[in-house]
Design a protein around this motif. Structure first.
Motif, PDB file in Angstrom:
ATOM      1  N   ARG A  52      -8.872   2.673  -3.597  1.00 57.18           N
ATOM      2  CA  ARG A  52      -8.872   2.371  -2.057  1.00 57.18           C
ATOM      3  C   ARG A  52     -10.174   2.127  -1.769  1.00 57.18           C
ATOM      4  O   ARG A  52     -11.592   2.998  -1.789  1.00 57.18           O
ATOM      5  CB  ARG A  52      -9.096   3.955  -1.776  1.00 57.18           C
ATOM      6  CG  ARG A  52      -7.472   3.814  -1.435  1.00 57.18           C
ATOM      7  CD  ARG A  52      -6.918   5.442  -1.604  1.00 57.18           C
ATOM      8  NE  ARG A  52      -7.785   5.902  -2.410  1.00 57.18           N
ATOM      9  CZ  ARG A  52      -7.627   7.647  -2.181  1.00 57.18           C
ATOM     10  NH1 ARG A  52      -7.320   8.241  -1.151  1.00 57.18           N
ATOM     11  NH2 ARG A  52      -7.973   8.747  -2.990  1.00 57.18           N
TER      12      ARG A  52
ATOM     13  N   GLY B 178      -6.714  -2.808   2.807  1.00 52.72           N
ATOM     14  CA  GLY B 178      -7.127  -2.529   1.100  1.00 52.72           C
ATOM     15  C   GLY B 178      -8.529  -2.189   1.434  1.00 52.72           C
ATOM     16  O   GLY B 178      -9.445  -2.097   0.832  1.00 52.72           O
TER      17      GLY B 178
ATOM     18  N   ILE C 290      -1.473   2.362   7.867  1.00 49.54           N
ATOM     19  CA  ILE C 290      -1.185   1.681   7.007  1.00 49.54           C
ATOM     20  C   ILE C 290      -0.772  -0.339   6.847  1.00 49.54           C
ATOM     21  O   ILE C 290      -0.943  -0.968   6.380  1.00 49.54           O
ATOM     22  CB  ILE C 290      -0.277   2.009   6.190  1.00 49.54           C
ATOM     23  CG1 ILE C 290       0.662   1.658   4.461  1.00 49.54           C
ATOM     24  CG2 ILE C 290       1.133   2.325   6.989  1.00 49.54           C
ATOM     25  CD1 ILE C 290       0.816   2.470   3.241  1.00 49.54           C
TER      26      ILE C 290
ATOM     27  N   CYS D  35     -10.435   4.038   4.014  1.00 48.65           N
ATOM     28  CA  CYS D  35      -9.786   5.740   4.270  1.00 48.65           C
ATOM     29  C   CYS D  35     -10.759   6.326   4.939  1.00 48.65           C
ATOM     30  O   CYS D  35     -10.349   7.445   5.543  1.00 48.65           O
ATOM     31  CB  CYS D  35      -9.999   5.835   3.017  1.00 48.65           C
ATOM     32  SG  CYS D  35      -8.919   5.034   2.125  1.00 48.65           S
TER      33      CYS D  35
ATOM     34  N   CYS E 163      -0.649   7.568   6.814  1.00 48.74           N
ATOM     35  CA  CYS E 163      -1.832   6.885   6.857  1.00 48.74           C
ATOM     36  C   CYS E 163      -1.134   6.348   8.091  1.00 48.74           C
ATOM     37  O   CYS E 163      -0.078   5.275   7.728  1.00 48.74           O
ATOM     38  CB  CYS E 163      -2.190   6.543   6.102  1.00 48.74           C
ATOM     39  SG  CYS E 163      -3.875   5.523   7.273  1.00 48.74           S
TER      40      CYS E 163
ATOM     41  N   LEU F 272       0.485  -0.932  -0.102  1.00 53.54           N
ATOM     42  CA  LEU F 272       0.165   0.363  -0.032  1.00 53.54           C
ATOM     43  C   LEU F 272       1.285   1.497   0.186  1.00 53.54           C
ATOM     44  O   LEU F 272       0.558   2.533  -0.426  1.00 53.54           O
ATOM     45  CB  LEU F 272      -1.045  -0.415   0.747  1.00 53.54           C
ATOM     46  CG  LEU F 272      -1.674  -1.445   1.316  1.00 53.54           C
ATOM     47  CD1 LEU F 272      -2.489  -1.357   2.663  1.00 53.54           C
ATOM     48  CD2 LEU F 272      -2.993  -1.247   0.472  1.00 53.54           C
TER      49      LEU F 272
ATOM     50  N   ASN G 218      -7.727   7.776   8.219  1.00 50.80           N
ATOM     51  CA  ASN G 218      -7.666   8.475   7.828  1.00 50.80           C
ATOM     52  C   ASN G 218      -8.223  10.066   7.330  1.00 50.80           C
ATOM     53  O   ASN G 218      -7.246  11.116   7.787  1.00 50.80           O
ATOM     54  CB  ASN G 218      -6.976   8.064   6.051  1.00 50.80           C
ATOM     55  CG  ASN G 218      -5.940   8.723   5.521  1.00 50.80           C
ATOM     56  OD1 ASN G 218      -5.365   8.655   6.380  1.00 50.80           O
ATOM     57  ND2 ASN G 218      -6.092   9.480   4.206  1.00 50.80           N
TER      58      ASN G 218
ATOM     59  N   CYS H 257      -1.594   6.574   0.477  1.00 49.85           N
ATOM     60  CA  CYS H 257      -1.912   5.605   1.641  1.00 49.85           C
ATOM     61  C   CYS H 257      -0.293   6.235   2.531  1.00 49.85           C
ATOM     62  O   CYS H 257      -0.408   5.881   3.963  1.00 49.85           O
ATOM     63  CB  CYS H 257      -1.520   4.869   1.193  1.00 49.85           C
ATOM     64  SG  CYS H 257      -3.577   3.888   0.290  1.00 49.85           S
TER      65      CYS H 257
ATOM     66  N   TYR I  75       1.234   3.654  -3.125  1.00 50.03           N
ATOM     67  CA  TYR I  75       0.185   4.618  -2.920  1.00 50.03           C
ATOM     68  C   TYR I  75       1.035   6.309  -2.270  1.00 50.03           C
ATOM     69  O   TYR I  75       0.324   6.236  -0.445  1.00 50.03           O
ATOM     70  CB  TYR I  75      -1.339   4.189  -2.479  1.00 50.03           C
ATOM     71  CG  TYR I  75      -1.697   3.181  -4.002  1.00 50.03           C
ATOM     72  CD1 TYR I  75      -2.077   3.363  -5.070  1.00 50.03           C
ATOM     73  CD2 TYR I  75      -1.069   1.877  -3.807  1.00 50.03           C
ATOM     74  CE1 TYR I  75      -2.174   2.167  -5.813  1.00 50.03           C
ATOM     75  CE2 TYR I  75      -1.146   0.583  -4.175  1.00 50.03           C
ATOM     76  CZ  TYR I  75      -2.665   0.783  -5.221  1.00 50.03           C
ATOM     77  OH  TYR I  75      -2.471  -0.794  -6.133  1.00 50.03           O
TER      78      TYR I  75
ATOM     79  N   CYS J  11      -3.697  -2.369   7.629  1.00 57.28           N
ATOM     80  CA  CYS J  11      -4.671  -2.198   6.308  1.00 57.28           C
ATOM     81  C   CYS J  11      -4.342  -3.374   5.296  1.00 57.28           C
ATOM     82  O   CYS J  11      -3.521  -3.819   5.471  1.00 57.28           O
ATOM     83  CB  CYS J  11      -4.772  -0.689   6.233  1.00 57.28           C
ATOM     84  SG  CYS J  11      -6.114  -0.388   4.874  1.00 57.28           S
TER      85      CYS J  11
END
Length: 365
Positions: free
Chosen positions: A346, A330, A325, A351, A322, A313, A355, A319, A316, A328
């Motif tokens: 995403r 996804g 991450i 998100c 964050c 991730l 985030n 991302c 990106y 996560c």
């Protein structure tokens, strides 16, 4: 989309789980249904259903999940079940339970390899359930549910969380306890079909999800005798893990939300193969023309989905900063696809919660 440059060989040469919509027809018109726009009249005949089941058995399938539409709406469903009973294939199914009659119960009691039935219940009373599924559906559902329980068939309950029922989680816990059911599944809604059309009415805002997570954490401690499952519970556990261990300590950080294309495949009632039961309008091929094994092993779209599990991730830009991450995965690939149109899009729920909004440390007491 980060298009994979190499062929990703599936871990298994045939899926270990098939999610089969035996029909696209349904007697209800639920506000949150993600498959409501995919039905057509070209669904499998009785003979094709039997042949498909026999084919899955020859391929050595481990796990079959039957759903719809509403399976019990098929007038030949009993005949199909009797054929399924002759095959040593473990299976489960999902139903709204409103059409179950005594003849269905008679046949279900004889099923040797039935592992359980998931009943869709979206509220603990008519005022809540019927708001999402239609007037009078709670009472007819309850009759069918109790028929299954009285017959000694293992039952679990699945609640599709929306703005219409988010206040009824404790009511649902009390409902399953009263009916003698030990588990409550609480899942979020894939925004396709009717769920997309009705999003302004039923979709939860990020702050509403945060309230749900806080409440659910309290309720799990209050009712330890009840098991909780499905996506909302999984996300809650990931959040709690994050706030108990801190940024950078997670074990994820790549796409890997589910078994779609890895171990699981979906088959629609018209023979179209799709990545999973949520990713309902991404056809990969039709088993009337191409074998399921060939689609599983050669589909370029499945290849793209499989390749995602190795993409960090951190690749990106949105991302990288964050804190969440490394925890996560996804999010749901189907939900992300419907939100963005991209395989590696995403998942808006991840998100929005992690985030773009104030953190929710209050769920970790």
């Amino acid at each position: 989309m980060l298009v994979p440059v190499k062929k990703i060989k599936p871990k298994n040469s045939f899926p270990t789980k098939v999610e089969w919509a035996i029909t696209g027809r349904c007697n209800l018109r639920c506000a949150h249904c993600n498959a409501a726009d995919t039905w057509n009249a070209n669904e499998f005949t009785t003979r094709e259903c039997k042949d498909f089941l026999s084919h899955l058995n020859r391929e050595g399938l481990f796990n079959l999940f039957i759903f719809g539409g509403e399976p019990f709406i098929r007038p030949d469903f009993i005949e199909i079940l009797e054929h399924l009973n002759s095959i040593p294939l473990a299976w489960t199914m999902s139903t709204n339970a409103t059409l179950i009659d005594d003849e269905h119960i008679r046949v279900l009691k004889q099923m040797r390899f039935l592992k359980g039935i998931q009943v869709s219940v979206d509220g603990s009373c008519p005022e809540v359930h019927d708001r999402q599924r239609g007037e009078g559906t709670f009472d007819t559902m309850l009759r069918g549910l109790r028929k299954l329980i009285s017959a000694g068939i293992k039952v679990n309950v699945r609640m599709s969380l929306t703005r219409l029922n988010m206040h009824d989680i404790e009511g649902m816990i009390k409902f399953v306890k009263k009916e003698g059911i030990g588990n409550l599944g609480i899942g979020d809604v894939v925004k396709s079909g009717a769920a997309c059309e009705n999003d302004m009415k039923i979709g939860l805002a990020p702050q509403e999800y945060r309230r749900v997570f806080v409440e659910l954490d309290v309720l799990r401690k209050k009712y330890p005798e009840v098991g909780f499952s499905a996506s909302i519970v999984q996300i809650l556990d990931m959040i709690k893990d994050f706030y108990s261990r801190g940024p950078g300590q997670g074990r994820r950080g790549t796409f890997g939300a589910c078994g779609a294309g890895q171990s699981t495949i979906g088959v629609r009632s018209d023979g179209e193969v799709v990545p999973c039961s949520g990713w309902w309008s991404l056809p990969l091929g039709n088993i009337r023309k191409t074998s399921l094994r060939e689609i599983w092993n050669k589909s370029e779209k499945l290849n793209e989905i499989r390749a995602l599990k190795d993409i960090p991730l951190a690749n990106y830009e949105e991302c990288r900063t964050c804190d969440y991450i490394s925890y996560c995965n996804g999010g749901c690939r189907a939900s992300a696809y419907y939100s963005t149109g991209e395989m590696d899009g995403r998942h808006w729920l991840n998100c929005e919660i992690y985030n773009r909004n104030p953190r929710i440390e209050e769920i970790v007491c």
